[in-house]
Design an enzyme around this catalytic site. Structure first.
Site, PDB file in Angstrom:
ATOM      1  N   SER A 106       0.853  -1.193   0.000  1.00 22.90           N
ATOM      2  CA  SER A 106       0.000   0.000   0.000  1.00 22.90           C
ATOM      3  C   SER A 106       0.885   1.238   0.000  1.00 22.90           C
ATOM      4  O   SER A 106       2.004   1.210   0.522  1.00 22.90           O
ATOM      5  CB  SER A 106      -0.884   0.003   1.254  1.00 22.90           C
ATOM      6  OG  SER A 106      -1.546   1.256   1.417  1.00 22.90           O
TER       7      SER A 106
ATOM      8  N   TYR B  80      -0.959  -0.107  10.580  1.00 22.66           N
ATOM      9  CA  TYR B  80      -1.095  -0.585   9.208  1.00 22.66           C
ATOM     10  C   TYR B  80       0.000  -0.007   8.326  1.00 22.66           C
ATOM     11  O   TYR B  80       0.656  -0.735   7.566  1.00 22.66           O
ATOM     12  CB  TYR B  80      -2.473  -0.198   8.670  1.00 22.66           C
ATOM     13  CG  TYR B  80      -2.705  -0.607   7.231  1.00 22.66           C
ATOM     14  CD1 TYR B  80      -3.046  -1.916   6.911  1.00 22.66           C
ATOM     15  CD2 TYR B  80      -2.601   0.313   6.192  1.00 22.66           C
ATOM     16  CE1 TYR B  80      -3.282  -2.294   5.600  1.00 22.66           C
ATOM     17  CE2 TYR B  80      -2.824  -0.047   4.879  1.00 22.66           C
ATOM     18  CZ  TYR B  80      -3.166  -1.358   4.584  1.00 22.66           C
ATOM     19  OH  TYR B  80      -3.376  -1.729   3.281  1.00 22.66           O
TER      20      TYR B  80
END
Length: 261
Positions: A145, A158
């Site tokens: 990501s 995250y």
């Protein structure tokens, strides 16, 4: 199209990027191992769609956050198809928590997120390595990501986990050649239910509109577009390894200048 019956495991492939990648690779002749931890009905639906279109696929239920389950997943793939040519480490998890709210994340949150987003991809590669080396010109694709590049996203835990995944991609690429190529894709804002469910409808639409109005390409990203990049690394990028590709409509470049009127 055909790929000589090559076999790919895609973790977390009952929905989203994993599902889109499974369907695309199957259409290119890959035999696909569809994985889920709990959503068996959805995984079976993916396999049914692949078979309806003439492809080959199986479902293996396994929680890749557990070491022994990663081994089981690889073993089941070999048992079913006799070889392994690619692993797409797509399974991921998070906790939605504002970056300013440091007390909103516990040690247990970090460990859970890292177990799926970092340790699981390592374990999958660990168990797949001998089979991938035997296949030759094999591929590992990490679904990361831009959170790991920019320090943004659903939570600090995250973002940190995806940053670790990007670094691990480089380490593995350096050490697994020449038989195995290792690359990562880093999507930006992805249209779909995962983000909508995590953010809620109002925040999701606000974030989506912001991306469309500020990114250089004035766009968000779809799971199918990310799947195209996954397939490229699996099938075509025979001389590419250690690459961390951002698929984010230019989000990492910062806000685009306002359009002249």
């Amino acid at each position: 199209m055909t790929n000589g019956g090559r076999v790919v495991i895609i973790t977390g492939s009952s929905s989203g990027i994993g599902k889109a990648s499974a369907i695309l690779l199957a259409s290119q002749g890959w035999r696909v191992v569809v994985n889920c931890s709990s959503s068996v009905a959805a995984a079976n639906a993916v396999v049914d769609e692949i078979k309806t279109n003439g492809g080959q696929a199986i479902v293996v239920q396994a929680d890749v956050g557990k070491d022994e389950e990663c081994k089981k997943l690889v073993d089941k793939a070999i048992e079913a198809f006799g070889r392994l040519d690619a692993v797409v480490n797509n399974a991921g998890t998070t906790k939605f928590n504002a970056h300013t709210n440091l007390r909103g994340l516990s040690t247990e949150d970090f460990l859970r997120i890292y177990s799926v987003n970092v340790v699981a991809p390592y374990n999958m590669v660990k168990y797949a390595e001998p089979h991938l080396r035997s296949a030759g010109n094999a591929a590992v694709v990490m679904v990361s990501s831009i959170a790991g590049v920019m320090g943004v996203g659903s939570s600090i835990a995250y973002a940190a986990s995806k940053g670790a995944l990007n670094t691990m991609t480089l380490s593995l690429a350096r050490n697994l050649g020449p038989e195995i190529r290792v690359n990562a894709v880093c999507p930006g804002f992805i249209e779909g239910e995962w983000l909508r469910n995590g953010l809620g409808d109002k925040a999701y639409e606000a974030a989506r509109n912001n991306y469309i109005s500020t990114t250089p390409l004035r766009a968000t990203v779809t799971a199918e577009e990310v799947a195209e990049c996954v397939a490229f690394f699996c099938s075509s990028a025979s001389k590419v390894t250690g690459e961390v590709m951002m698929i984010d409509a230019g989000t990492h470049l910062g806000s685009a200048p306002a359009k002249a009127r």
